[in-house]
Design a protein around this motif. Structure first.
Motif, PDB file in Angstrom:
ATOM      1  N   SER A 173      36.127  34.114  87.367  1.00 22.90           N
ATOM      2  CA  SER A 173      36.945  35.333  87.334  1.00 22.90           C
ATOM      3  C   SER A 173      38.266  35.156  88.099  1.00 22.90           C
ATOM      4  CB  SER A 173      36.159  36.507  87.905  1.00 22.90           C
ATOM      5  OG  SER A 173      35.792  36.182  89.226  1.00 22.90           O
ATOM      6  N   ASP A 174      38.267  34.238  89.090  1.00 18.42           N
ATOM      7  CA  ASP A 174      39.509  34.054  89.860  1.00 18.42           C
ATOM      8  C   ASP A 174      40.218  32.744  89.502  1.00 18.42           C
ATOM      9  OD1 ASP A 174      37.550  32.455  90.863  1.00 18.42           O
ATOM     10  OD2 ASP A 174      37.942  32.898  92.976  1.00 18.42           O
ATOM     11  N   THR A 175      39.866  32.135  88.375  1.00 16.73           N
ATOM     12  CA  THR A 175      40.564  30.905  87.941  1.00 16.73           C
ATOM     13  C   THR A 175      41.712  31.287  87.016  1.00 16.73           C
ATOM     14  OG1 THR A 175      38.431  29.762  87.954  1.00 16.73           O
ATOM     15  CG2 THR A 175      40.241  28.632  86.844  1.00 16.73           C
ATOM     16  N   LEU A 176      42.907  30.864  87.384  1.00  9.81           N
ATOM     17  CA  LEU A 176      44.070  31.164  86.549  1.00  9.81           C
ATOM     18  C   LEU A 176      44.144  30.155  85.404  1.00  9.81           C
ATOM     19  CD1 LEU A 176      46.841  32.888  86.609  1.00  9.81           C
ATOM     20  CD2 LEU A 176      47.817  30.676  87.250  1.00  9.81           C
ATOM     21  N   CYS A 177      44.344  30.650  84.190  1.00 11.68           N
ATOM     22  CA  CYS A 177      44.430  29.734  83.046  1.00 11.68           C
ATOM     23  C   CYS A 177      45.809  29.814  82.394  1.00 11.68           C
ATOM     24  CB  CYS A 177      43.331  30.090  82.044  1.00 11.68           C
ATOM     25  SG  CYS A 177      43.466  29.150  80.530  1.00 11.68           S
ATOM     26  N   ILE A 178      46.490  28.685  82.392  1.00 14.96           N
ATOM     27  CA  ILE A 178      47.816  28.615  81.767  1.00 14.96           C
ATOM     28  C   ILE A 178      47.704  27.731  80.528  1.00 14.96           C
ATOM     29  CG2 ILE A 178      50.218  27.858  82.061  1.00 14.96           C
ATOM     30  CD1 ILE A 178      49.891  28.280  85.046  1.00 14.96           C
ATOM     31  N   VAL A 179      48.060  28.273  79.388  1.00 18.91           N
ATOM     32  CA  VAL A 179      48.033  27.470  78.155  1.00 18.91           C
ATOM     33  C   VAL A 179      49.468  27.273  77.662  1.00 18.91           C
ATOM     34  CG1 VAL A 179      47.325  27.407  75.729  1.00 18.91           C
ATOM     35  CG2 VAL A 179      45.697  28.170  77.467  1.00 18.91           C
ATOM     36  N   ASP A 180      49.881  26.027  77.583  1.00 21.28           N
ATOM     37  CA  ASP A 180      51.161  25.694  76.956  1.00 21.28           C
ATOM     38  C   ASP A 180      50.795  25.148  75.573  1.00 21.28           C
ATOM     39  OD1 ASP A 180      53.745  25.121  76.357  1.00 21.28           O
ATOM     40  OD2 ASP A 180      53.998  23.501  77.811  1.00 21.28           O
ATOM     41  N   PRO A 181      51.018  25.945  74.524  1.00 17.36           N
ATOM     42  CA  PRO A 181      50.553  25.525  73.187  1.00 17.36           C
ATOM     43  C   PRO A 181      51.498  24.493  72.560  1.00 17.36           C
ATOM     44  CG  PRO A 181      51.655  27.634  73.035  1.00 17.36           C
ATOM     45  CD  PRO A 181      51.713  27.248  74.488  1.00 17.36           C
ATOM     46  N   VAL A 182      51.514  23.292  73.149  1.00 18.90           N
ATOM     47  CA  VAL A 182      52.481  22.256  72.754  1.00 18.90           C
ATOM     48  C   VAL A 182      52.250  21.827  71.296  1.00 18.90           C
ATOM     49  CG1 VAL A 182      53.290  19.909  73.261  1.00 18.90           C
ATOM     50  CG2 VAL A 182      52.616  21.431  75.147  1.00 18.90           C
ATOM     51  N   MET A 183      53.221  22.094  70.447  1.00 18.24           N
ATOM     52  CA  MET A 183      53.077  21.732  69.025  1.00 18.24           C
ATOM     53  C   MET A 183      54.377  21.236  68.405  1.00 18.24           C
ATOM     54  SD  MET A 183      50.521  24.562  67.366  1.00 18.24           S
ATOM     55  CE  MET A 183      51.334  26.029  67.982  1.00 18.24           C
ATOM     56  N   GLY A 184      55.513  21.726  68.922  1.00 22.23           N
ATOM     57  CA  GLY A 184      56.761  21.336  68.280  1.00 22.23           C
ATOM     58  C   GLY A 184      57.951  21.921  69.002  1.00 22.23           C
ATOM     59  N   ASP A 185      59.119  21.702  68.420  1.00 21.22           N
ATOM     60  CA  ASP A 185      60.351  22.223  69.008  1.00 21.22           C
ATOM     61  C   ASP A 185      61.422  22.222  67.924  1.00 21.22           C
ATOM     62  OD1 ASP A 185      62.035  23.211  70.935  1.00 21.22           O
ATOM     63  OD2 ASP A 185      62.300  21.326  72.006  1.00 21.22           O
ATOM     64  N   ASN A 186      62.432  23.042  68.135  1.00 29.77           N
ATOM     65  CA  ASN A 186      63.583  23.043  67.240  1.00 29.77           C
ATOM     66  C   ASN A 186      63.191  23.248  65.771  1.00 29.77           C
ATOM     67  OD1 ASN A 186      66.328  23.011  67.298  1.00 29.77           O
ATOM     68  ND2 ASN A 186      66.496  20.819  66.852  1.00 29.77           N
ATOM     69  N   GLY A 187      62.157  24.040  65.544  1.00 28.54           N
ATOM     70  CA  GLY A 187      61.773  24.399  64.185  1.00 28.54           C
ATOM     71  C   GLY A 187      60.802  23.459  63.502  1.00 28.54           C
ATOM     72  N   THR A 188      60.400  22.361  64.163  1.00 29.22           N
ATOM     73  CA  THR A 188      59.477  21.430  63.495  1.00 29.22           C
ATOM     74  C   THR A 188      58.336  20.987  64.420  1.00 29.22           C
ATOM     75  OG1 THR A 188      60.907  19.603  64.118  1.00 29.22           O
ATOM     76  CG2 THR A 188      61.151  20.390  61.874  1.00 29.22           C
ATOM     77  N   PHE A 189      57.271  20.465  63.786  1.00 26.31           N
ATOM     78  CA  PHE A 189      56.134  19.939  64.542  1.00 26.31           C
ATOM     79  C   PHE A 189      56.496  18.609  65.190  1.00 26.31           C
ATOM     80  CE2 PHE A 189      53.669  22.532  61.435  1.00 26.31           C
ATOM     81  CZ  PHE A 189      52.867  23.216  62.337  1.00 26.31           C
ATOM     82  N   ASN A 227      55.447  14.761  66.185  1.00 23.31           N
ATOM     83  CA  ASN A 227      54.666  13.708  65.558  1.00 23.31           C
ATOM     84  C   ASN A 227      53.172  13.906  65.882  1.00 23.31           C
ATOM     85  OD1 ASN A 227      54.127  11.205  64.473  1.00 23.31           O
ATOM     86  ND2 ASN A 227      55.957  10.310  65.417  1.00 23.31           N
ATOM     87  N   ARG A 228      52.284  13.678  64.938  1.00 22.23           N
ATOM     88  CA  ARG A 228      50.807  13.785  65.086  1.00 22.23           C
ATOM     89  C   ARG A 228      50.291  15.224  65.045  1.00 22.23           C
ATOM     90  NH1 ARG A 228      47.704   9.525  67.373  1.00 22.23           N
ATOM     91  NH2 ARG A 228      46.293  11.098  68.188  1.00 22.23           N
ATOM     92  N   ILE A 229      51.189  16.228  65.113  1.00 16.93           N
ATOM     93  CA  ILE A 229      50.743  17.630  65.117  1.00 16.93           C
ATOM     94  C   ILE A 229      51.061  18.225  63.745  1.00 16.93           C
ATOM     95  CG2 ILE A 229      50.959  19.861  66.317  1.00 16.93           C
ATOM     96  CD1 ILE A 229      50.313  17.892  68.417  1.00 16.93           C
ATOM     97  N   ASP A 230      50.170  19.061  63.224  1.00 15.42           N
ATOM     98  CA  ASP A 230      50.461  19.725  61.953  1.00 15.42           C
ATOM     99  C   ASP A 230      49.891  21.143  61.952  1.00 15.42           C
ATOM    100  OD1 ASP A 230      47.734  19.606  61.402  1.00 15.42           O
ATOM    101  OD2 ASP A 230      47.899  17.680  60.379  1.00 15.42           O
ATOM    102  N   GLU A 231      50.005  21.796  60.796  1.00 12.49           N
ATOM    103  CA  GLU A 231      49.537  23.187  60.602  1.00 12.49           C
ATOM    104  C   GLU A 231      48.131  23.439  61.157  1.00 12.49           C
ATOM    105  OE1 GLU A 231      52.508  25.323  59.005  1.00 12.49           O
ATOM    106  OE2 GLU A 231      50.521  26.099  59.503  1.00 12.49           O
ATOM    107  N   SER A 232      47.282  22.399  61.045  1.00 13.14           N
ATOM    108  CA  SER A 232      45.878  22.604  61.404  1.00 13.14           C
ATOM    109  C   SER A 232      45.691  22.839  62.915  1.00 13.14           C
ATOM    110  CB  SER A 232      45.040  21.401  60.963  1.00 13.14           C
ATOM    111  OG  SER A 232      45.437  20.258  61.676  1.00 13.14           O
ATOM    112  N   PHE A 233      46.730  22.576  63.721  1.00 12.78           N
ATOM    113  CA  PHE A 233      46.627  22.826  65.161  1.00 12.78           C
ATOM    114  C   PHE A 233      46.901  24.306  65.491  1.00 12.78           C
ATOM    115  CE2 PHE A 233      46.652  18.736  67.650  1.00 12.78           C
ATOM    116  CZ  PHE A 233      46.568  17.871  66.576  1.00 12.78           C
ATOM    117  N   VAL A 234      47.604  24.997  64.575  1.00 14.08           N
ATOM    118  CA  VAL A 234      48.130  26.313  64.929  1.00 14.08           C
ATOM    119  C   VAL A 234      47.014  27.317  65.255  1.00 14.08           C
ATOM    120  CG1 VAL A 234      49.545  28.262  64.138  1.00 14.08           C
ATOM    121  CG2 VAL A 234      50.268  25.921  63.631  1.00 14.08           C
TER     122      VAL A 234
END
Ligand code: PXL
Length: 280
Positions: free
Chosen positions: A102-118, A120-127
């Motif tokens: 209950s007191d563990t902070l969870c930070i998620v950075d959903p790293v998938m892409g930048d500048n409008g594109t995925f 390398n190695r990441i695709d739609e199926s990660f979303v």
């Protein structure tokens, strides 16, 4: 002395290029926290370098986590970033179920892409997987492209209008995540900044500063690690975002003055002392 806080860092090791764990560990450790990496993969260099080679650690992650469970490890925070395969999302979900108290902070950075594109190695199926992980987080830190992917809308290119960003924040609110930061917003005035929504205060805010030319891979990782450090140091969320943003921008400015090619990332190491001072 206060009991030292322990932070699990689920991210890859990109040996060359100053991103993911090679940014997160030094920043978070220098701010006084114990960094416990759970590597998702080991890359010779991040995926913007041609010819990178990588070892995917999907098969190892669960056994590392099981070992930690057996020896009674507890985390004060969990920060997740780049996943080397979409199957790792399942391991991360289990990790959060097992280790997020209950007191563990969870930070998620959903790293998938930048500048409008995925990336390398990441695709739609990660979303869908990242969407789910974001819904389990206390804080999420997507860039605009990742926010668009998670919101289920077409990716656009900068500059971004304030209306577009407000619309994204409204869509991301449906995740139920208490705190949202959209990073790397290049606006129509040539500035860069972030947008923040805090569901406790129900307030949204945007912060901008002048922008250096070009983009630096790993800047989002430096930002997320600094934000984690500021929040875990007890800074209020909006102040923590401003600390992380001004540290990241300072690193960008200093690095832009050097002749190191941008793909090598931010030269954040000589600047860490400023972050330590700001989070104190
Ligand atoms: O900074 C994001 C990131 C993390 N890890 C790896 C990457 C990238 C971006 O390209 O390639 C391996």
């Amino acid at each position: 002395m206060e009991k030292q806080k322990k932070i699990a860092l689920i991210n890859d090791i990109s040996c060359v290029g100053r991103c993911s764990l090679t940014a997160a560990i030094p920043i978070i450790s220098a701010c006084g926290f114990e960094s416990v990496p759970l590597p998702t993969g080991i890359f010779s260099a991040h995926t913007e370098f041609d010819g990178f080679v990588c070892t995917d650690l999907t098969d190892k992650m669960q056994s590392f986590a099981d070992h930690w469970k057996n020896i009674g490890i507890r985390f004060d925070a969990i920060y997740t970033g780049y996943l080397a395969t979409k199957e790792q999302a399942e391991t991360v979900k289990r990790f959060l179920i097992d280790f997020k108290k209950s007191d563990t902070l969870c930070i998620v950075d959903p790293v998938m892409g930048d500048n409008g594109t995925f990336y390398n190695r990441i695709d739609e199926s990660f979303v869908g997987e990242m969407h789910f992980l974001c819904s389990m987080a206390d804080i999420i830190t997507p860039n605009v492209t990742e926010a668009e992917m998670i919101a289920g809308i077409d990716c656009t290119k900068p500059p971004y209008s304030a209306d577009h960003i407000k619309d994204l924040l409204i869509k991301l609110r449906n995740l139920g995540t208490p705190k949202i930061v959209i990073t790397g917003i290049e606006n129509e005035d040539g500035q860069i900044g972030c947008a923040v929504y805090d569901s406790y205060t129900r307030k949204a805010n945007m912060f901008f500063t002048p922008k250096a030319e070009g983009r630096f891979p790993g800047a989002g990782d430096v930002f997320a690690a600094s934000l984690a450090s500021a929040v875990m140091s007890g800074k209020e969320f909006t102040e923590a975002v401003q600390i992380a943003m001004s540290f990241t921008c300072d690193c960008v400015e200093k690095t832009a003055l050097t002749d190191e090619p941008r793909r090598f990332g931010l030269q954040f190491e000589p600047q860490i002392y400023k972050l330590i001072k700001a989070v104190k």
